[in-house]
Design a protein around this motif. Structure first.
Motif, PDB file in Angstrom:
ATOM      1  N   MET A   1       2.187 -18.857 -15.725  1.00 19.31           N
ATOM      2  CA  MET A   1       0.935 -18.367 -15.204  1.00 19.31           C
ATOM      3  C   MET A   1      -0.139 -18.408 -16.294  1.00 19.31           C
ATOM      4  N   ILE A   2      -1.314 -18.876 -15.933  1.00 18.23           N
ATOM      5  CA  ILE A   2      -2.404 -19.008 -16.884  1.00 18.23           C
ATOM      6  C   ILE A   2      -3.109 -17.671 -17.060  1.00 18.23           C
ATOM      7  N   LYS A   3      -3.266 -17.258 -18.317  1.00 14.25           N
ATOM      8  CA  LYS A   3      -3.970 -16.015 -18.611  1.00 14.25           C
ATOM      9  C   LYS A   3      -5.436 -16.327 -18.871  1.00 14.25           C
ATOM     10  N   LEU A   4      -6.308 -15.557 -18.278  1.00 10.66           N
ATOM     11  CA  LEU A   4      -7.745 -15.750 -18.454  1.00 10.66           C
ATOM     12  C   LEU A   4      -8.359 -14.589 -19.227  1.00 10.66           C
ATOM     13  N   ASP A   5      -7.710 -14.190 -20.322  1.00  8.08           N
ATOM     14  CA  ASP A   5      -8.257 -13.107 -21.116  1.00  8.08           C
ATOM     15  C   ASP A   5      -9.170 -13.651 -22.208  1.00  8.08           C
ATOM     16  N   PHE A   6      -9.829 -12.762 -22.910  1.00 11.28           N
ATOM     17  CA  PHE A   6     -10.697 -13.149 -24.023  1.00 11.28           C
ATOM     18  C   PHE A   6     -10.306 -12.291 -25.217  1.00 11.28           C
ATOM     19  N   SER A   7      -9.162 -12.632 -25.792  1.00 14.48           N
ATOM     20  CA  SER A   7      -8.603 -11.832 -26.879  1.00 14.48           C
ATOM     21  C   SER A   7      -9.276 -12.159 -28.213  1.00 14.48           C
ATOM     22  N   ARG A   8      -8.893 -11.421 -29.214  1.00 10.89           N
ATOM     23  CA  ARG A   8      -9.462 -11.580 -30.560  1.00 10.89           C
ATOM     24  C   ARG A   8      -9.222 -12.983 -31.125  1.00 10.89           C
ATOM     25  N   GLU A   9      -8.113 -13.609 -30.766  1.00 11.71           N
ATOM     26  CA  GLU A   9      -7.790 -14.946 -31.274  1.00 11.71           C
ATOM     27  C   GLU A   9      -8.757 -16.012 -30.746  1.00 11.71           C
ATOM     28  N   LEU A  10      -9.489 -15.702 -29.698  1.00 10.89           N
ATOM     29  CA  LEU A  10     -10.414 -16.665 -29.093  1.00 10.89           C
ATOM     30  C   LEU A  10     -11.843 -16.503 -29.601  1.00 10.89           C
ATOM     31  N   ARG A  11     -12.035 -15.697 -30.626  1.00 12.80           N
ATOM     32  CA  ARG A  11     -13.375 -15.414 -31.139  1.00 12.80           C
ATOM     33  C   ARG A  11     -13.540 -15.905 -32.564  1.00 12.80           C
ATOM     34  N   LEU A  12     -14.745 -16.329 -32.889  1.00 13.14           N
ATOM     35  CA  LEU A  12     -15.104 -16.584 -34.279  1.00 13.14           C
ATOM     36  C   LEU A  12     -15.571 -15.249 -34.845  1.00 13.14           C
ATOM     37  N   LEU A  13     -14.949 -14.805 -35.928  1.00 11.26           N
ATOM     38  CA  LEU A  13     -15.191 -13.454 -36.411  1.00 11.26           C
ATOM     39  C   LEU A  13     -15.891 -13.393 -37.768  1.00 11.26           C
ATOM     40  N   THR A  14     -15.620 -14.341 -38.641  1.00 14.06           N
ATOM     41  CA  THR A  14     -16.145 -14.244 -40.001  1.00 14.06           C
ATOM     42  C   THR A  14     -17.305 -15.217 -40.216  1.00 14.06           C
ATOM     43  N   PRO A  15     -18.167 -14.906 -41.182  1.00 13.55           N
ATOM     44  CA  PRO A  15     -19.250 -15.841 -41.503  1.00 13.55           C
ATOM     45  C   PRO A  15     -18.741 -17.228 -41.912  1.00 13.55           C
ATOM     46  N   ALA A  16     -17.586 -17.290 -42.555  1.00 12.50           N
ATOM     47  CA  ALA A  16     -17.023 -18.588 -42.958  1.00 12.50           C
ATOM     48  C   ALA A  16     -16.671 -19.438 -41.738  1.00 12.50           C
ATOM     49  N   GLN A  17     -16.188 -18.817 -40.680  1.00 12.07           N
ATOM     50  CA  GLN A  17     -15.864 -19.559 -39.464  1.00 12.07           C
ATOM     51  C   GLN A  17     -17.128 -20.111 -38.814  1.00 12.07           C
ATOM     52  N   PHE A  18     -18.191 -19.316 -38.794  1.00 15.21           N
ATOM     53  CA  PHE A  18     -19.458 -19.791 -38.250  1.00 15.21           C
ATOM     54  C   PHE A  18     -20.024 -20.913 -39.118  1.00 15.21           C
ATOM     55  N   LYS A  19     -19.947 -20.740 -40.423  1.00 14.68           N
ATOM     56  CA  LYS A  19     -20.481 -21.738 -41.359  1.00 14.68           C
ATOM     57  C   LYS A  19     -19.786 -23.081 -41.175  1.00 14.68           C
ATOM     58  N   TYR A  20     -18.486 -23.054 -40.943  1.00 19.48           N
ATOM     59  CA  TYR A  20     -17.724 -24.280 -40.702  1.00 19.48           C
ATOM     60  C   TYR A  20     -18.298 -25.044 -39.515  1.00 19.48           C
ATOM     61  N   VAL A  21     -18.628 -24.360 -38.445  1.00 16.14           N
ATOM     62  CA  VAL A  21     -19.164 -25.020 -37.251  1.00 16.14           C
ATOM     63  C   VAL A  21     -20.574 -25.540 -37.515  1.00 16.14           C
ATOM     64  N   PHE A  22     -21.395 -24.786 -38.236  1.00 17.71           N
ATOM     65  CA  PHE A  22     -22.779 -25.184 -38.488  1.00 17.71           C
ATOM     66  C   PHE A  22     -22.892 -26.367 -39.447  1.00 17.71           C
ATOM     67  N   GLN A  23     -21.857 -26.671 -40.239  1.00 22.71           N
ATOM     68  CA  GLN A  23     -21.940 -27.739 -41.239  1.00 22.71           C
ATOM     69  C   GLN A  23     -22.074 -29.126 -40.626  1.00 22.71           C
ATOM     70  N   ASP A  24     -21.233 -29.460 -39.670  1.00 20.77           N
ATOM     71  CA  ASP A  24     -21.262 -30.820 -39.107  1.00 20.77           C
ATOM     72  C   ASP A  24     -20.859 -30.770 -37.631  1.00 20.77           C
ATOM     73  N   PRO A  25     -21.714 -30.221 -36.771  1.00 20.32           N
ATOM     74  CA  PRO A  25     -21.295 -29.992 -35.384  1.00 20.32           C
ATOM     75  C   PRO A  25     -21.572 -31.158 -34.452  1.00 20.32           C
ATOM     76  N   GLN A  26     -20.841 -31.168 -33.341  1.00 19.18           N
ATOM     77  CA  GLN A  26     -21.220 -31.963 -32.180  1.00 19.18           C
ATOM     78  C   GLN A  26     -22.104 -31.056 -31.352  1.00 19.18           C
ATOM     79  N   ARG A  27     -23.177 -31.605 -30.779  1.00 23.82           N
ATOM     80  CA  ARG A  27     -24.138 -30.772 -30.063  1.00 23.82           C
ATOM     81  C   ARG A  27     -24.206 -31.152 -28.591  1.00 23.82           C
ATOM     82  N   ALA A  28     -24.385 -30.137 -27.766  1.00 22.63           N
ATOM     83  CA  ALA A  28     -24.744 -30.319 -26.364  1.00 22.63           C
ATOM     84  C   ALA A  28     -25.858 -29.316 -26.108  1.00 22.63           C
ATOM     85  N   SER A  29     -27.011 -29.792 -25.625  1.00 24.68           N
ATOM     86  CA  SER A  29     -28.177 -28.923 -25.529  1.00 24.68           C
ATOM     87  C   SER A  29     -28.849 -28.979 -24.173  1.00 24.68           C
ATOM     88  N   SER A  30     -29.457 -27.859 -23.837  1.00 17.98           N
ATOM     89  CA  SER A  30     -30.409 -27.761 -22.747  1.00 17.98           C
ATOM     90  C   SER A  30     -31.652 -27.133 -23.378  1.00 17.98           C
TER      91      SER A  30
END
Length: 119
Positions: A1-30
């Protein structure tokens, strides 16, 4: 059965994790929303939110946007690639209603799914 929760493991929590994404991202924009993505080493997609006071002055407006973003991610998490995602909100997001925001996010998620399949 597929769980549709939003646990802590599914979140970016630290500034280093955000920085990693901001360095060289793929973008989709509106005009109101940008979703940045970068592959991760985890077995799940993860989400981070950047909702600036500059664009939405009132806390309840920022909370509404974050709640909609988390809900859209939660429902699609099993279709998404194993990437770290950061949703960046732009000017004009406050004028959209919940359904318009949800539709816009859905289109951007589908674009990221297509980009991930190509690479």
């Amino acid at each position: 059965m597929i769980k549709l929760d939003f646990s802590r493991e599914l979140r970016l929590l630290t500034p280093a994790q955000f920085k990693y994404v901001f360095q060289d991202p793929q973008r989709a924009s509106s005009p109101e929303i940008t979703i940045l993505a970068r592959p991760n080493q985890e077995a799940v997609p993860r989400l981070g939110l950047a909702v600036a006071k500059k664009h939405l002055k009132r806390a309840h407006d920022r909370n509404r946007i974050k709640r909609l973003c988390r809900e859209c991610f939660r429902l699609l998490q099993h279709q998404l690639p194993h990437y770290d995602f950061v949703i960046v909100v732009k000017q004009g997001i406050g004028r959209l209603d919940n359904q318009q925001i949800f539709n816009s996010l859905d289109k951007l998620w589908q674009r990221h799914i297509r980009l991930a399949r190509k690479s």
